[in-house]
Design an enzyme around this catalytic site. Structure first.
Site, PDB file in Angstrom:
ATOM      1  N   ASP A  78      36.730  27.309  56.344  1.00  0.00           N
ATOM      2  CA  ASP A  78      37.218  26.234  55.467  1.00  0.00           C
ATOM      3  C   ASP A  78      36.374  24.974  55.692  1.00  0.00           C
ATOM      4  OD1 ASP A  78      40.281  25.664  54.038  1.00  0.00           O
ATOM      5  OD2 ASP A  78      38.982  23.956  54.493  1.00  0.00           O
ATOM      6  N   ILE A  79      36.061  24.294  54.584  1.00  0.00           N
ATOM      7  CA  ILE A  79      35.201  23.100  54.643  1.00  0.00           C
ATOM      8  C   ILE A  79      35.912  21.914  55.322  1.00  0.00           C
ATOM      9  CG2 ILE A  79      35.816  22.055  52.400  1.00  0.00           C
ATOM     10  CD1 ILE A  79      32.227  22.485  53.248  1.00  0.00           C
ATOM     11  N   ASN A  97      49.240  29.831  49.930  1.00  0.00           N
ATOM     12  CA  ASN A  97      49.959  29.012  48.949  1.00  0.00           C
ATOM     13  C   ASN A  97      49.756  29.562  47.544  1.00  0.00           C
ATOM     14  OD1 ASN A  97      50.581  27.179  51.063  1.00  0.00           O
ATOM     15  ND2 ASN A  97      48.600  26.178  50.809  1.00  0.00           N
ATOM     16  N   HIS A 130      43.938  32.930  48.083  1.00  0.00           N
ATOM     17  CA  HIS A 130      43.301  32.906  49.400  1.00  0.00           C
ATOM     18  C   HIS A 130      44.328  32.853  50.516  1.00  0.00           C
ATOM     19  CE1 HIS A 130      43.617  28.817  47.760  1.00  0.00           C
ATOM     20  NE2 HIS A 130      43.878  28.419  48.983  1.00  0.00           N
ATOM     21  N   PHE A 131      43.988  33.489  51.615  1.00  0.00           N
ATOM     22  CA  PHE A 131      44.757  33.380  52.852  1.00  0.00           C
ATOM     23  C   PHE A 131      44.022  32.417  53.766  1.00  0.00           C
ATOM     24  CE2 PHE A 131      46.469  37.397  51.452  1.00  0.00           C
ATOM     25  CZ  PHE A 131      47.764  37.421  51.962  1.00  0.00           C
ATOM     26  N   HIS A 132      44.793  31.516  54.398  1.00  0.00           N
ATOM     27  CA  HIS A 132      44.240  30.684  55.467  1.00  0.00           C
ATOM     28  C   HIS A 132      44.569  31.369  56.792  1.00  0.00           C
ATOM     29  CE1 HIS A 132      43.963  26.760  53.146  1.00  0.00           C
ATOM     30  NE2 HIS A 132      44.842  27.385  52.392  1.00  0.00           N
TER      31      HIS A 132
HETATM   32  P1  5GP Z   1      44.837  25.502  49.260  1.00  0.00           P
HETATM   33  O1  5GP Z   1      45.256  24.072  49.398  1.00  0.00           O
HETATM   34  O2  5GP Z   1      44.525  25.864  47.843  1.00  0.00           O
HETATM   35  O3  5GP Z   1      45.783  26.467  49.916  1.00  0.00           O
HETATM   36  O4  5GP Z   1      43.497  25.626  50.109  1.00  0.00           O
HETATM   37  C1  5GP Z   1      42.245  25.423  49.574  1.00  0.00           C
HETATM   38  C2  5GP Z   1      41.302  25.277  50.741  1.00  0.00           C
HETATM   39  O5  5GP Z   1      39.984  25.416  50.260  1.00  0.00           O
HETATM   40  C3  5GP Z   1      41.388  23.931  51.443  1.00  0.00           C
HETATM   41  O6  5GP Z   1      41.746  24.119  52.805  1.00  0.00           O
HETATM   42  C4  5GP Z   1      39.977  23.345  51.293  1.00  0.00           C
HETATM   43  O7  5GP Z   1      39.534  22.663  52.441  1.00  0.00           O
HETATM   44  C5  5GP Z   1      39.162  24.585  51.021  1.00  0.00           C
HETATM   45  N1  5GP Z   1      37.971  24.325  50.210  1.00  0.00           N
HETATM   46  C6  5GP Z   1      37.917  23.664  49.026  1.00  0.00           C
HETATM   47  N2  5GP Z   1      36.662  23.625  48.555  1.00  0.00           N
HETATM   48  C7  5GP Z   1      35.892  24.287  49.469  1.00  0.00           C
HETATM   49  C8  5GP Z   1      34.490  24.579  49.527  1.00  0.00           C
HETATM   50  O8  5GP Z   1      33.693  24.231  48.666  1.00  0.00           O
HETATM   51  N3  5GP Z   1      34.067  25.287  50.599  1.00  0.00           N
HETATM   52  C9  5GP Z   1      34.927  25.691  51.582  1.00  0.00           C
HETATM   53  N4  5GP Z   1      34.403  26.381  52.600  1.00  0.00           N
HETATM   54  N5  5GP Z   1      36.240  25.435  51.557  1.00  0.00           N
HETATM   55  C10 5GP Z   1      36.725  24.737  50.509  1.00  0.00           C
END
Ligand code: 5GP
Length: 140
Positions: free
Chosen positions: A33-34, A89, A102-104
């Site tokens: 994650d970025i 989420n 996506h899974f974190h």
């Molecule tokens: P969500 O909030 O949808 O569950 O999680 C999305 C995740 O994607 C966030 O934790 C965010 O940091 C990550 N993310 C968003 N854009 C990028 C990207 O361009 N590269 C990477 N590696 N992660 C990203």
């Protein structure tokens, strides 16, 4: 599939945006994650375009489920973390910011101070009886 080919994750999958890849096969891609909550915070995504879990095909779901445990094991081994949260989420109101499923995987170290707000209340057994019966019936 209920997907959105214009998400940032599609650009990552196509190689148009760089990522720190940690795993890839025919169906699944995983990368760091970025904006990590902790060191090793990883996103695991199906290559299939699906916004949320309920619209994912059974084949992709099976492939995701098959590799998730080994990805978790590798992250724990390499980072040294003993604990982790698996977070997923679905929908904006549930905190989803990228509309590609996506899974974190979020390692939790002894010194980690990130938290997830969780305010449980006792179950209403009368509602639960009706609710469980209805869902059981829906699932056939
Ligand atoms: P969500 O909030 O949808 O569950 O999680 C999305 C995740 O994607 C966030 O934790 C965010 O940091 C990550 N993310 C968003 N854009 C990028 C990207 O361009 N590269 C990477 N590696 N992660 C990203």
């Amino acid at each position: 599939m209920a997907g959105n080919g214009k998400t940032i994750f599609n650009l990552i999958l196509s190689g148009n945006i760089p990522s720190h890849k940690i795993y890839e096969d025919e169906f699944v891609y995983a990368f760091l994650d970025i904006n990590p909550l902790s060191r090793g915070h990883t996103l695991v995504i199906p290559k299939e375009e699906s916004r949320t879990m309920d619209s994912l095909s059974e084949d992709s779901a099976a492939e995701l489920g098959r590799v998730l445990p080994k990805i978790c094991r590798a992250i724990m081994k390499i980072t040294g973390a003993n604990d982790y949260n698996l977070v997923q989420n679905n929908g904006e109101n549930a905190g989803q910011t990228v509309p590609h499923l996506h899974f974190h995987i979020i390692p939790k170290y002894p010194q980690s101070n990130h938290s997830f707000i969780w305010e449980p209340k006792p179950i209403d057994h009368s509602d639960a009886t009706e609710l469980s019966r209805a869902i059981l019936e829906e699932l056939g």
